[in-house]
Design an enzyme around this catalytic site. Structure first.
Site, PDB file in Angstrom:
ATOM      1  N   ASP A   1      67.734  51.459  14.059  1.00 61.94           N
ATOM      2  CA  ASP A   1      67.360  51.426  15.552  1.00 61.94           C
ATOM      3  C   ASP A   1      68.033  50.106  16.225  1.00 61.94           C
ATOM      4  O   ASP A   1      67.514  49.699  17.319  1.00 61.94           O
ATOM      5  CB  ASP A   1      65.794  51.521  15.758  1.00 61.94           C
ATOM      6  CG  ASP A   1      65.342  50.534  15.039  1.00 61.94           C
ATOM      7  OD1 ASP A   1      65.604  49.317  14.956  1.00 61.94           O
ATOM      8  OD2 ASP A   1      64.012  51.025  14.449  1.00 61.94           O
TER       9      ASP A   1
ATOM     10  N   ARG B   1      68.571  47.093  20.843  1.00 65.34           N
ATOM     11  CA  ARG B   1      67.505  47.924  19.959  1.00 65.34           C
ATOM     12  C   ARG B   1      67.291  49.240  20.904  1.00 65.34           C
ATOM     13  O   ARG B   1      67.210  49.198  22.197  1.00 65.34           O
ATOM     14  CB  ARG B   1      66.161  47.182  20.131  1.00 65.34           C
ATOM     15  CG  ARG B   1      64.960  47.739  19.859  1.00 65.34           C
ATOM     16  CD  ARG B   1      64.988  47.860  18.319  1.00 65.34           C
ATOM     17  NE  ARG B   1      63.558  48.157  17.827  1.00 65.34           N
ATOM     18  CZ  ARG B   1      63.054  49.238  17.776  1.00 65.34           C
ATOM     19  NH1 ARG B   1      63.466  50.350  18.218  1.00 65.34           N
ATOM     20  NH2 ARG B   1      61.809  49.309  17.112  1.00 65.34           N
TER      21      ARG B   1
ATOM     22  N   ASP C   1      61.369  54.006  16.699  1.00 68.81           N
ATOM     23  CA  ASP C   1      61.234  53.061  15.563  1.00 68.81           C
ATOM     24  C   ASP C   1      61.744  53.681  14.053  1.00 68.81           C
ATOM     25  O   ASP C   1      61.214  54.645  13.949  1.00 68.81           O
ATOM     26  CB  ASP C   1      59.820  52.632  15.477  1.00 68.81           C
ATOM     27  CG  ASP C   1      59.755  51.224  14.939  1.00 68.81           C
ATOM     28  OD1 ASP C   1      60.602  50.601  14.341  1.00 68.81           O
ATOM     29  OD2 ASP C   1      58.554  50.629  14.653  1.00 68.81           O
TER      30      ASP C   1
ATOM     31  N   GLU D   1      62.383  50.366   8.147  1.00 76.31           N
ATOM     32  CA  GLU D   1      63.255  49.075   7.803  1.00 76.31           C
ATOM     33  C   GLU D   1      63.805  49.438   6.565  1.00 76.31           C
ATOM     34  O   GLU D   1      63.754  50.586   5.810  1.00 76.31           O
ATOM     35  CB  GLU D   1      62.070  48.283   7.650  1.00 76.31           C
ATOM     36  CG  GLU D   1      61.179  47.759   8.919  1.00 76.31           C
ATOM     37  CD  GLU D   1      61.749  47.410  10.067  1.00 76.31           C
ATOM     38  OE1 GLU D   1      62.897  46.709   9.887  1.00 76.31           O
ATOM     39  OE2 GLU D   1      61.453  47.586  11.225  1.00 76.31           O
TER      40      GLU D   1
ATOM     41  N   ARG E   1      66.729  40.998  21.817  1.00 78.14           N
ATOM     42  CA  ARG E   1      67.746  42.120  21.767  1.00 78.14           C
ATOM     43  C   ARG E   1      67.534  42.740  23.171  1.00 78.14           C
ATOM     44  O   ARG E   1      66.415  42.924  23.915  1.00 78.14           O
ATOM     45  CB  ARG E   1      67.311  43.100  20.598  1.00 78.14           C
ATOM     46  CG  ARG E   1      67.385  42.439  19.443  1.00 78.14           C
ATOM     47  CD  ARG E   1      66.891  43.245  18.140  1.00 78.14           C
ATOM     48  NE  ARG E   1      65.480  43.314  18.409  1.00 78.14           N
ATOM     49  CZ  ARG E   1      64.742  44.184  17.495  1.00 78.14           C
ATOM     50  NH1 ARG E   1      65.292  44.750  16.467  1.00 78.14           N
ATOM     51  NH2 ARG E   1      63.340  44.174  17.615  1.00 78.14           N
TER      52      ARG E   1
END
Length: 337
Positions: free
Chosen positions: A156, A226, A231, A234, A268
């Site tokens: 993302d 972003r 989301d 990670e 961002r």
């Protein structure tokens, strides 16, 4: 219609005074007034004679030139049939908005911006739900250079560059950065690479870069982005690599249109990203490689696309209980973005 446009254009030119020094200028360097309107009229007139859309429009919209030609055909017809014909920028904006009703919002916005016409957001009623109509107004729009796959940080986030020749950027770039880029080219030509490297560091320290594209060196501003409303896992989470790889696959080598709404705590810019006329957040959600980030974005379409992937068990939803990235970050406070 050609004659009526020609008469209207002559009338505008005859009645327009020189702009004052503090008047806002649009894309063509003309005031957002009857002069900006006359540019639109010229282009409609020329389109009827040669069926060509204006050069440079593609940098401001996300659809193809073939689609653009359809817009101008519709606009020419709408102008011919309007009674009375638009005499102010606001009236011209309304004609464009209602003539192109149902087209994607970034295209309508881009066309208005190209002519320096007011956006009149309260009157925009896009019906292309697959393009995710925006409920609010972006702060600004970025038209990027081709994306380097190495600039994609995760599922993302990415870094993009916008040429300083872009209409918005050209008014923002510091003069010393322009001079540093010129002097760097001279140093490289003289094979003084130590000086060239020092000048390049000066450029990059100020948030700019020099990209080599199609045998041309392009001075560009760097933006960290972003993706708004989603989301992704990670990189160290399950499906983190898959999410990043998918975003690379979508963006690699493509120019993007990014509607920027906010800036996060990490510096961002948060925005909606369009690639080849496709809303990127939609792809990531429907392919099961991101969550709808409901804490920051309530748009129902994003929730529907996540629900679609969940129902089909696509991507991370193949796992019975995938860990949410915001929960993972709470457990790993030293994680760096």
């Amino acid at each position: 219609m050609g004659n009526s446009l020609k008469r209207f254009l002559c009338g505008l030119c005859g009645s327009t005074d020189h702009t004052s020094g503090d008047e806002q200028l649009g894309h063509h360097g003309v005031s957002i007034s009857t002069v900006g309107l006359s540019v639109l009229v010229q282009h409609l007139y020329y389109f009827e004679t040669n069926s060509q859309v204006p050069e440079g429009l593609s940098k401001h919209v996300i659809s193809s030139k073939k689609a653009q030609a359809k817009w101008y055909r519709k606009l020419s017809k709408a102008w011919r049939e309007s009674n009375p014909q638009p005499r102010t920028p606001e009236e011209a904006s309304r004609l464009i908005i209602f003539t192109l009703k149902g087209h994607q919002l970034p295209d309508v916005e881009g066309l208005l911006s190209f002519y320096g016409l007011p956006l009149l957001y309260s009157q925009v009623e896009p019906t292309d739900t697959e393009a995710t109509p925006l409920p609010d107004r972006p702060n600004f729009v970025l038209n990027t250079l081709p994306v380097d796959p190495r600039a994609v940080a995760d599922g993302d986030g990415l870094t993009v560059y916008v040429s300083t020749s872009d209409a918005r950027e050209s008014s923002l770039v510091p003069e010393e950065i322009i001079m540093a880029a010129v002097e760097r080219n001279e140093a490289r030509a003289e094979r003084d690479f130590a000086r060239a490297d020092a000048l390049y560091k000066q450029i990059t320290d100020e948030g700019y870069g020099v990209l080599h594209i199609n045998n041309e060196h392009i001075l560009a501003r760097k933006y960290r982005i972003r993706l708004r409303g989603i989301d992704a896992p990670e990189n160290k989470q399950p499906y983190g690599k898959e999410a990043k790889d998918e975003l690379v696959k979508i963006l690699d080598g493509n120019c993007l249109k990014i509607l920027v709404f906010d800036e996060d705590q990490y510096g961002r810019f948060v925005g909606d990203v369009y690639c080849n006329n496709i809303f990127v957040q939609k792809l990531m959600l429907k392919r099961g490689l991101a969550w709808h980030y409901t804490d920051y974005d309530k748009r129902p379409k994003l929730a529907q696309w996540e629900k679609y992937a969940r129902a089909k068990g696509i991507g991370l939803w193949a796992s019975p209980n995938p860990e949410k990235p915001w929960e993972w970050r709470r457990k790993h406070p030293n994680h760096r973005y």
